[in-house]
Scaffold this motif. Structure first.
Motif, short mmCIF file in Angstrom:
data_model
loop_
_atom_site.label_atom_id
_atom_site.label_comp_id
_atom_site.label_asym_id
_atom_site.label_seq_id
_atom_site.Cartn_x
_atom_site.Cartn_y
_atom_site.Cartn_z
N MET A 1 0.82 -1.19 0.00
CA MET A 1 0.00 0.00 0.00
C MET A 1 0.87 1.25 0.00
SD MET A 1 -3.09 1.28 2.25
CE MET A 1 -4.41 1.57 1.22
N GLY A 2 1.39 1.66 1.12
CA GLY A 2 2.22 2.85 1.20
C GLY A 2 1.58 3.94 2.03
N GLY A 3 2.25 5.06 2.11
CA GLY A 3 1.75 6.20 2.86
C GLY A 3 2.48 7.45 2.44
N PHE A 4 1.86 8.62 2.66
CA PHE A 4 2.52 9.88 2.32
C PHE A 4 2.40 10.89 3.44
CE2 PHE A 4 -1.44 10.66 -0.46
CZ PHE A 4 -2.09 11.45 0.46
N PHE A 5 3.25 11.90 3.35
CA PHE A 5 3.28 12.98 4.33
C PHE A 5 3.77 14.24 3.63
CE2 PHE A 5 5.26 15.59 7.62
CZ PHE A 5 4.31 15.56 8.62
N GLY A 6 3.18 15.37 3.96
CA GLY A 6 3.63 16.64 3.41
C GLY A 6 3.53 17.74 4.45
N ILE A 7 4.37 18.77 4.27
CA ILE A 7 4.36 19.89 5.20
C ILE A 7 4.71 21.17 4.47
CG2 ILE A 7 6.74 19.52 5.91
CD1 ILE A 7 5.82 20.37 8.78
N THR A 8 4.08 22.24 4.85
CA THR A 8 4.45 23.57 4.40
C THR A 8 4.62 24.42 5.65
OG1 THR A 8 3.89 25.42 2.94
CG2 THR A 8 2.05 24.28 3.98
N SER A 9 5.72 25.19 5.69
CA SER A 9 6.10 25.86 6.92
C SER A 9 6.71 27.23 6.63
CB SER A 9 7.12 24.99 7.66
OG SER A 9 7.52 25.59 8.86
N PHE A 19 10.88 12.68 9.27
CA PHE A 19 10.28 11.82 10.28
C PHE A 19 8.82 11.51 9.97
CE2 PHE A 19 13.97 13.31 12.71
CZ PHE A 19 14.50 12.08 13.05
N GLY A 20 8.12 12.43 9.33
CA GLY A 20 6.73 12.17 8.92
C GLY A 20 6.63 11.04 7.91
N VAL A 21 7.55 11.01 6.95
CA VAL A 21 7.57 9.93 5.96
C VAL A 21 8.08 8.64 6.61
CG1 VAL A 21 8.54 9.13 3.77
CG2 VAL A 21 7.79 11.51 4.01
N ASP A 22 9.12 8.74 7.40
CA ASP A 22 9.67 7.56 8.06
C ASP A 22 8.62 6.84 8.89
OD1 ASP A 22 11.84 5.79 8.97
OD2 ASP A 22 11.55 6.79 10.90
N TYR A 23 7.71 7.57 9.48
CA TYR A 23 6.65 6.97 10.28
C TYR A 23 5.84 5.97 9.47
CZ TYR A 23 2.42 6.46 13.05
OH TYR A 23 1.36 5.92 13.74
N HIS A 24 5.76 6.16 8.14
CA HIS A 24 4.99 5.28 7.26
C HIS A 24 5.78 4.08 6.75
CE1 HIS A 24 2.69 9.07 7.10
NE2 HIS A 24 1.66 8.26 7.04
N SER A 25 7.00 3.90 7.22
CA SER A 25 7.87 2.83 6.71
C SER A 25 7.26 1.44 6.81
CB SER A 25 9.22 2.84 7.43
OG SER A 25 9.96 3.97 7.08
N HIS A 26 6.42 1.22 7.79
CA HIS A 26 5.80 -0.10 7.94
C HIS A 26 4.77 -0.39 6.85
CE1 HIS A 26 3.00 2.64 9.88
NE2 HIS A 26 2.08 1.71 9.79
N LYS A 184 -2.26 21.32 11.93
CA LYS A 184 -1.83 22.71 11.94
C LYS A 184 -1.01 22.99 13.18
CE LYS A 184 -5.70 24.78 9.45
NZ LYS A 184 -4.95 25.47 8.44
N ARG A 185 -0.05 23.89 13.01
CA ARG A 185 0.66 24.46 14.16
C ARG A 185 0.94 25.92 13.80
NH1 ARG A 185 6.36 21.18 13.67
NH2 ARG A 185 7.24 22.48 12.04
N ASP A 186 1.51 26.67 14.72
CA ASP A 186 1.69 28.10 14.50
C ASP A 186 2.50 28.45 13.27
OD1 ASP A 186 0.21 28.61 16.77
OD2 ASP A 186 1.96 28.88 18.05
N ASP A 187 3.50 27.63 12.93
CA ASP A 187 4.39 27.99 11.82
C ASP A 187 4.14 27.18 10.55
OD1 ASP A 187 5.30 25.62 12.85
OD2 ASP A 187 7.42 26.12 12.62
N GLY A 188 3.07 26.38 10.49
CA GLY A 188 2.83 25.63 9.27
C GLY A 188 1.67 24.66 9.37
N ASP A 189 1.52 23.91 8.27
CA ASP A 189 0.46 22.90 8.15
C ASP A 189 1.07 21.62 7.61
OD1 ASP A 189 -1.75 24.78 8.71
OD2 ASP A 189 -1.19 25.65 6.79
N CYS A 190 0.43 20.50 7.92
CA CYS A 190 0.89 19.22 7.37
C CYS A 190 -0.30 18.41 6.91
CB CYS A 190 1.73 18.44 8.37
SG CYS A 190 0.81 17.74 9.74
N VAL A 191 -0.02 17.43 6.07
CA VAL A 191 -1.03 16.49 5.59
C VAL A 191 -0.41 15.11 5.64
CG1 VAL A 191 -0.39 16.85 3.17
CG2 VAL A 191 -2.66 15.97 3.72
N SER A 192 -1.22 14.13 6.04
CA SER A 192 -0.70 12.78 6.20
C SER A 192 -1.75 11.75 5.88
CB SER A 192 -0.21 12.58 7.64
OG SER A 192 0.39 11.31 7.79
N PHE A 193 -1.29 10.59 5.43
CA PHE A 193 -2.15 9.42 5.26
C PHE A 193 -2.44 8.88 6.63
CE2 PHE A 193 -1.76 4.74 5.26
CZ PHE A 193 -3.02 4.45 4.77
#
Length: 193
Positions: A1-9, A19-26, A184-193
């Motif tokens: 399957m897989g997984g993705f992660f993105g961030i804008t900051s 680390f966001g992508v690494d979390y999906h390694s399994h 969301k956090r003060d300095d950016g946003d992220c998206v994750s599977f």
């Protein structure tokens, strides 16, 4: 399957995306990749085979080599991604997760109706991410292209795009089988599977 992660900051985000992508390694054991946007450099991308070595080992050098305030990454059990695509929509990076059941029909329809082409893989297969990008590129905006691709896909495809100006676009599959979460956090946003 897989997984993705993105961030804008507002600041460098490479450690976070690493680390966001690494979390999906399994979720995937074949390919992994990162794409980043920096205002001075533009889009950068790196993809590695992770069949015999884990994500962290293959990508630890990326923290010194790539920089950016927006980035996406993907762990995949099949296709190399994210891909860099140049089209009428501009230069962008794209990755997907899901399963396209009617892939062969979509490839055939595209090749014969648009006169397009695809890079063939060793086993003569077509990269699903490249197929989704080809469908998106047939329309005049990312929103219209994503809606068009989603309407044609039998199966699931959640899509993550990083544009050449650092914007991230995420689309959950139309059947809502694959979750896409936004943080969301003060300095950016992220998206994750």
């Amino acid at each position: 399957m897989g997984g993705f992660f993105g961030i804008t900051s507002k600041q460098s985000c490479m450690v976070d995306v690493f680390f966001g992508v690494d979390y999906h390694s399994h979720l995937g054991t074949r390919r992994a990749g990162l794409a980043a946007y920096d205002a001075e450099i533009g889009l950068q991308r790196v993809i590695h085979n992770i069949e015999n070595s884990p994500f962290r080992t293959k990508f630890e050098h990326v923290l010194e080599e790539m920089k950016g305030t927006s980035a996406i990454g993907c762990i995949s059990d099949s296709d190399a991604q994210p891909l860099l695509v140049r089209s009428k929509l501009g230069l962008y990076a794209i990755c997907i997760i899901g399963l396209i059941n009617n892939k062969e029909k979509l490839v055939e329809d595209y090749l014969f109706s648009n006169g397009g082409h695809f890079g063939a893989m060793t086993n003569e297969g077509i990269n699903s991410t490249e197929l989704v990008a080809a469908m998106i590129n047939q329309k005049d905006s990312f929103a219209d292209g994503i809606a068009y691709a989603q309407s044609l896909i039998d199966g699931t495809a959640s899509i993550l795009i990083l544009t050449n100006c650092g914007t991230i676009i995420a689309s959950r599959d139309r059947l809502r089988r694959i979750p896409v979460l936004i943080g969301k956090r003060d300095d950016g946003d992220c998206v994750s599977f």
